[in-house]
Design a protein around this motif. Sequence first.
Motif, PDB file in Angstrom:
ATOM      1  N   GLY A  14      29.893  45.658  41.154  1.00  0.00           N
ATOM      2  CA  GLY A  14      29.782  46.959  41.784  1.00  0.00           C
ATOM      3  C   GLY A  14      31.066  47.325  42.494  1.00  0.00           C
ATOM      4  N   PRO A  15      31.046  48.415  43.246  1.00  0.00           N
ATOM      5  CA  PRO A  15      32.273  48.910  43.865  1.00  0.00           C
ATOM      6  C   PRO A  15      32.889  47.955  44.881  1.00  0.00           C
ATOM      7  N   GLU A  16      32.062  47.200  45.609  1.00  0.00           N
ATOM      8  CA  GLU A  16      32.617  46.255  46.580  1.00  0.00           C
ATOM      9  C   GLU A  16      33.428  45.175  45.873  1.00  0.00           C
ATOM     10  N   LYS A  17      32.856  44.620  44.817  1.00  0.00           N
ATOM     11  CA  LYS A  17      33.548  43.567  44.065  1.00  0.00           C
ATOM     12  C   LYS A  17      34.830  44.098  43.434  1.00  0.00           C
ATOM     13  N   GLU A  18      34.781  45.329  42.923  1.00  0.00           N
ATOM     14  CA  GLU A  18      35.964  45.938  42.318  1.00  0.00           C
ATOM     15  C   GLU A  18      37.066  46.162  43.348  1.00  0.00           C
ATOM     16  N   LEU A  19      36.693  46.595  44.548  1.00  0.00           N
ATOM     17  CA  LEU A  19      37.689  46.840  45.590  1.00  0.00           C
ATOM     18  C   LEU A  19      38.318  45.535  46.062  1.00  0.00           C
ATOM     19  N   VAL A  20      37.511  44.508  46.250  1.00  0.00           N
ATOM     20  CA  VAL A  20      38.053  43.195  46.617  1.00  0.00           C
ATOM     21  C   VAL A  20      39.024  42.721  45.547  1.00  0.00           C
ATOM     22  N   ALA A  21      38.626  42.821  44.285  1.00  0.00           N
ATOM     23  CA  ALA A  21      39.489  42.377  43.188  1.00  0.00           C
ATOM     24  C   ALA A  21      40.802  43.150  43.175  1.00  0.00           C
ATOM     25  N   ARG A  22      40.742  44.441  43.446  1.00  0.00           N
ATOM     26  CA  ARG A  22      41.964  45.256  43.450  1.00  0.00           C
ATOM     27  C   ARG A  22      42.937  44.763  44.516  1.00  0.00           C
ATOM     28  N   TYR A  23      42.456  44.537  45.747  1.00  0.00           N
ATOM     29  CA  TYR A  23      43.349  44.078  46.809  1.00  0.00           C
ATOM     30  C   TYR A  23      43.832  42.648  46.581  1.00  0.00           C
ATOM     31  N   LEU A  24      42.977  41.786  46.065  1.00  0.00           N
ATOM     32  CA  LEU A  24      43.413  40.411  45.802  1.00  0.00           C
ATOM     33  C   LEU A  24      44.434  40.366  44.669  1.00  0.00           C
ATOM     34  N   ASP A  25      44.296  41.248  43.692  1.00  0.00           N
ATOM     35  CA  ASP A  25      45.288  41.336  42.626  1.00  0.00           C
ATOM     36  C   ASP A  25      46.635  41.799  43.190  1.00  0.00           C
ATOM     37  N   ARG A  26      46.606  42.805  44.044  1.00  0.00           N
ATOM     38  CA  ARG A  26      47.839  43.268  44.692  1.00  0.00           C
ATOM     39  C   ARG A  26      48.462  42.155  45.526  1.00  0.00           C
ATOM     40  N   LEU A  27      47.623  41.436  46.264  1.00  0.00           N
ATOM     41  CA  LEU A  27      48.108  40.314  47.073  1.00  0.00           C
ATOM     42  C   LEU A  27      48.774  39.268  46.188  1.00  0.00           C
ATOM     43  N   GLN A 135      29.819  41.497  52.414  1.00  0.00           N
ATOM     44  CA  GLN A 135      30.528  42.226  51.363  1.00  0.00           C
ATOM     45  C   GLN A 135      31.659  43.067  51.960  1.00  0.00           C
ATOM     46  N   ILE A 136      31.373  43.728  53.082  1.00  0.00           N
ATOM     47  CA  ILE A 136      32.374  44.568  53.740  1.00  0.00           C
ATOM     48  C   ILE A 136      33.463  43.692  54.357  1.00  0.00           C
ATOM     49  N   VAL A 137      33.071  42.565  54.942  1.00  0.00           N
ATOM     50  CA  VAL A 137      34.061  41.651  55.524  1.00  0.00           C
ATOM     51  C   VAL A 137      35.025  41.176  54.446  1.00  0.00           C
ATOM     52  N   ARG A 138      34.506  40.914  53.271  1.00  0.00           N
ATOM     53  CA  ARG A 138      35.375  40.452  52.196  1.00  0.00           C
ATOM     54  C   ARG A 138      36.374  41.537  51.793  1.00  0.00           C
ATOM     55  N   ILE A 139      35.932  42.796  51.773  1.00  0.00           N
ATOM     56  CA  ILE A 139      36.846  43.906  51.492  1.00  0.00           C
ATOM     57  C   ILE A 139      37.904  43.993  52.585  1.00  0.00           C
ATOM     58  N   LEU A 140      37.466  43.957  53.842  1.00  0.00           N
ATOM     59  CA  LEU A 140      38.409  44.042  54.961  1.00  0.00           C
ATOM     60  C   LEU A 140      39.427  42.909  54.914  1.00  0.00           C
ATOM     61  N   LEU A 141      38.968  41.697  54.641  1.00  0.00           N
ATOM     62  CA  LEU A 141      39.875  40.556  54.573  1.00  0.00           C
ATOM     63  C   LEU A 141      40.878  40.721  53.442  1.00  0.00           C
ATOM     64  N   ALA A 142      40.397  41.088  52.258  1.00  0.00           N
ATOM     65  CA  ALA A 142      41.305  41.244  51.113  1.00  0.00           C
ATOM     66  C   ALA A 142      42.371  42.293  51.418  1.00  0.00           C
ATOM     67  N   GLU A 143      41.966  43.407  52.002  1.00  0.00           N
ATOM     68  CA  GLU A 143      42.927  44.460  52.310  1.00  0.00           C
ATOM     69  C   GLU A 143      43.912  43.994  53.384  1.00  0.00           C
TER      70      GLU A 143
END
Length: 160
Positions: A14-27, A135-143
């Motif tokens: 879903g969108p949370e997993k996609e957003l985490v993946a996007r930031y981790l890929d950038r990282l 899920q939100i914490v994981r997004i915040l951490l990745a970003e």
Amino acid sequence: MQIGIFAVGRLKSGPEKELVARYLDRLAKMGRAHGIEFTRVNEVSESRASNADTRKREEADVLLRSLAPDTVLILLDEHGKSHDSESFAEAIGKIRDAGKREIIFAIGGADGLDPSLRDRANMTVNFGAMTWPHQIVRILLAEQLYRAVTLMAGHPYHRA
């Protein structure tokens, strides 16, 4: 220096997993040039124990067994210290510059983290006084990890 994430619970598609993946890929792409390699997300299932203390203890045992003795452990916990993005980046840079080989960021389950982890942790961070779903914490951490690397690089992504 390698960076990994240990998380109790799994992100569903879903969108949370996609957003985490996007930031981790950038990282991963930007980090290499600055001595930071994103290596993994280790997701573990929540304990099925009948009470919260036992669940937290069992989840902590899984985490502790997976850590090398010299791994820097950073807990994401409501009792941690609040950082701005610059001080968070500075803390990661200091760990890297001290020659540490690995940082693991730990996100607990619904019951939080076992108190025994605070004894092992090198640092405890919170993302504000509010309670966030993992899920939100994981997004915040990745970003914030991606932002930290951009700050170290002098990249214009961060505009404070």
